[in-house]
Design an enzyme around this catalytic site. Sequence first.
Site, PDB file in Angstrom:
ATOM      1  N   SER A 188       0.839  -1.196   0.000  1.00  0.00           N
ATOM      2  CA  SER A 188       0.000   0.000   0.000  1.00  0.00           C
ATOM      3  C   SER A 188       0.870   1.241   0.000  1.00  0.00           C
ATOM      4  O   SER A 188       1.636   1.475   0.942  1.00  0.00           O
ATOM      5  CB  SER A 188      -0.896   0.020   1.234  1.00  0.00           C
ATOM      6  OG  SER A 188      -1.432   1.334   1.397  1.00  0.00           O
ATOM      7  N   HIS A 219      -1.075  -1.422  -4.351  1.00  0.00           N
ATOM      8  CA  HIS A 219      -2.333  -1.134  -3.658  1.00  0.00           C
ATOM      9  C   HIS A 219      -2.483   0.372  -3.449  1.00  0.00           C
ATOM     10  O   HIS A 219      -1.620   1.029  -2.878  1.00  0.00           O
ATOM     11  CB  HIS A 219      -2.317  -1.866  -2.312  1.00  0.00           C
ATOM     12  CG  HIS A 219      -3.615  -1.863  -1.576  1.00  0.00           C
ATOM     13  ND1 HIS A 219      -4.653  -2.729  -1.879  1.00  0.00           N
ATOM     14  CD2 HIS A 219      -4.043  -1.123  -0.533  1.00  0.00           C
ATOM     15  CE1 HIS A 219      -5.660  -2.516  -1.045  1.00  0.00           C
ATOM     16  NE2 HIS A 219      -5.322  -1.544  -0.218  1.00  0.00           N
ATOM     17  N   ASP A 234      -4.962   3.201  -1.820  1.00  0.00           N
ATOM     18  CA  ASP A 234      -6.050   3.413  -0.866  1.00  0.00           C
ATOM     19  C   ASP A 234      -6.690   4.777  -1.071  1.00  0.00           C
ATOM     20  O   ASP A 234      -6.081   5.802  -0.762  1.00  0.00           O
ATOM     21  CB  ASP A 234      -5.495   3.339   0.564  1.00  0.00           C
ATOM     22  CG  ASP A 234      -5.144   1.917   0.963  1.00  0.00           C
ATOM     23  OD1 ASP A 234      -6.031   1.049   0.878  1.00  0.00           O
ATOM     24  OD2 ASP A 234      -3.993   1.682   1.360  1.00  0.00           O
ATOM     25  N   MET A 281      -9.461   7.359   0.073  1.00  0.00           N
ATOM     26  CA  MET A 281     -10.336   7.669   1.226  1.00  0.00           C
ATOM     27  C   MET A 281     -10.947   9.047   1.027  1.00  0.00           C
ATOM     28  O   MET A 281     -10.247   9.979   0.628  1.00  0.00           O
ATOM     29  CB  MET A 281      -9.516   7.688   2.515  1.00  0.00           C
ATOM     30  CG  MET A 281      -8.732   6.424   2.770  1.00  0.00           C
ATOM     31  SD  MET A 281      -7.779   6.607   4.290  1.00  0.00           S
ATOM     32  CE  MET A 281      -6.844   5.075   4.266  1.00  0.00           C
ATOM     33  N   HIS A 333      -8.336   0.302  -3.812  1.00  0.00           N
ATOM     34  CA  HIS A 333      -9.234   0.021  -2.684  1.00  0.00           C
ATOM     35  C   HIS A 333     -10.000   1.303  -2.371  1.00  0.00           C
ATOM     36  O   HIS A 333      -9.435   2.255  -1.845  1.00  0.00           O
ATOM     37  CB  HIS A 333      -8.370  -0.442  -1.495  1.00  0.00           C
ATOM     38  CG  HIS A 333      -9.105  -0.632  -0.212  1.00  0.00           C
ATOM     39  ND1 HIS A 333      -8.446  -0.792   0.994  1.00  0.00           N
ATOM     40  CD2 HIS A 333     -10.432  -0.697   0.086  1.00  0.00           C
ATOM     41  CE1 HIS A 333      -9.337  -0.946   1.973  1.00  0.00           C
ATOM     42  NE2 HIS A 333     -10.542  -0.881   1.448  1.00  0.00           N
ATOM     43  N   MET A 343     -12.377   3.490  -0.320  1.00  0.00           N
ATOM     44  CA  MET A 343     -13.013   3.689   0.993  1.00  0.00           C
ATOM     45  C   MET A 343     -13.803   4.979   0.896  1.00  0.00           C
ATOM     46  O   MET A 343     -13.431   6.003   1.473  1.00  0.00           O
ATOM     47  CB  MET A 343     -11.929   3.745   2.089  1.00  0.00           C
ATOM     48  CG  MET A 343     -11.339   2.369   2.391  1.00  0.00           C
ATOM     49  SD  MET A 343      -9.760   2.475   3.256  1.00  0.00           S
ATOM     50  CE  MET A 343      -8.674   2.610   1.842  1.00  0.00           C
ATOM     51  N   MET A 367     -10.684  -6.812   5.757  1.00  0.00           N
ATOM     52  CA  MET A 367      -9.914  -5.832   6.535  1.00  0.00           C
ATOM     53  C   MET A 367      -9.533  -6.465   7.868  1.00  0.00           C
ATOM     54  O   MET A 367     -10.394  -6.979   8.587  1.00  0.00           O
ATOM     55  CB  MET A 367     -10.729  -4.567   6.790  1.00  0.00           C
ATOM     56  CG  MET A 367     -11.035  -3.703   5.578  1.00  0.00           C
ATOM     57  SD  MET A 367      -9.591  -3.166   4.635  1.00  0.00           S
ATOM     58  CE  MET A 367      -8.663  -2.258   5.872  1.00  0.00           C
ATOM     59  N   ASP A 421      -5.912  -7.001   4.427  1.00  0.00           N
ATOM     60  CA  ASP A 421      -5.370  -5.638   4.494  1.00  0.00           C
ATOM     61  C   ASP A 421      -5.450  -5.095   5.916  1.00  0.00           C
ATOM     62  O   ASP A 421      -6.532  -4.992   6.486  1.00  0.00           O
ATOM     63  CB  ASP A 421      -6.214  -4.772   3.529  1.00  0.00           C
ATOM     64  CG  ASP A 421      -5.718  -3.340   3.389  1.00  0.00           C
ATOM     65  OD1 ASP A 421      -4.708  -2.978   4.012  1.00  0.00           O
ATOM     66  OD2 ASP A 421      -6.366  -2.591   2.626  1.00  0.00           O
TER      67      ASP A 421
HETATM   68  C1  DX5 Z   1      -6.208   1.053   5.705  1.00  0.00           C
HETATM   69  C2  DX5 Z   1      -5.730   0.753   4.309  1.00  0.00           C
HETATM   70  C3  DX5 Z   1      -4.557  -0.137   4.277  1.00  0.00           C
HETATM   71  C4  DX5 Z   1      -3.332   0.426   4.951  1.00  0.00           C
HETATM   72  C5  DX5 Z   1      -2.437  -0.708   5.328  1.00  0.00           C
HETATM   73  O1  DX5 Z   1      -7.411   1.718   5.636  1.00  0.00           O
HETATM   74  O2  DX5 Z   1      -6.756   0.120   3.572  1.00  0.00           O
HETATM   75  O3  DX5 Z   1      -4.261  -0.535   2.952  1.00  0.00           O
HETATM   76  O4  DX5 Z   1      -2.651   1.340   4.172  1.00  0.00           O
HETATM   77  O5  DX5 Z   1      -1.389  -0.190   6.065  1.00  0.00           O
HETATM   78  P1  DX5 Z   1      -0.625  -1.057   7.152  1.00  0.00           P
HETATM   79  O6  DX5 Z   1      -0.015  -2.211   6.446  1.00  0.00           O
HETATM   80  O7  DX5 Z   1       0.365  -0.086   7.691  1.00  0.00           O
HETATM   81  O8  DX5 Z   1      -1.638  -1.498   8.163  1.00  0.00           O
HETATM   82 ZN    ZN Z   2      -6.259  -0.830   1.569  1.00  0.00          ZN
END
Ligand code: DX5
Ligand code: ZN
Length: 214
Positions: A6, A30, A32, A34, A63, A65, A135, A173
Amino acid sequence: MLVSPSILAADFLNLGKDIAMLNEGADWIHLDVMDGSFVPNISFGFSVIEAVSKVALKPMDVHLMVVNPHKWFERLAGLGAANVSFHLEAAGERTATNIDEIQALGMKAGVVINPDVAVEKLFPYIGKADFFLIMSVFAGFGGQKFIPESLGRIAALRSEILRRGNSALIEVDGGVSSDNAPALREAGTDVLVAGSSVFKSANPLKAMEALRRA
Ligand code: DX5
Ligand code: ZN
């Protein structure tokens, strides 16, 4: 297992350097996204994904969110995303439609659940979704602690997928590291997402290799 680091944990001032490193050692990349509504945090959006797309040699694993994830499938297809996953909690009754739309755009569709959603809620989508994302922390932030109860959820999903003779992948994840990777493999995980444990490592290439071989 496949490793999908990520970039939330990457060095954004030197993102090109980190993508070059992932081109060498990652299986997927990956991303993310948000929106500050579905989760209490804002990460990055299309401008960053577009920049990454120009140099990424590995499939982009997006991903989402965000609320109303379906609004963005076409844009993501246009940027060359390979995988798009969205939260069941955000999609609700639109989940099956979302899967169809992502696949019709030529991408792989993934359904994600947070740790407080019963894993059985994913079962209706076995046979439709290309992958499921469990998750192992609550979505929203990198660097959180792995929730060990996730292992039983993964095993339950894996056995239901097998029981139905399906081949959907299970991605995990949150808080993933070489400490929990063997147990994750044992539980039936196919793809490990890892932010901190890769990017904060003294040797990210080695860290990715250790995850892959777990
Ligand atoms: C959290 C994300 C993850 C996150 C993982 O909301 O979806 O992908 O970046 O990070 P680590 O591996 O540090 O938990
Ligand atoms: Zn993620």
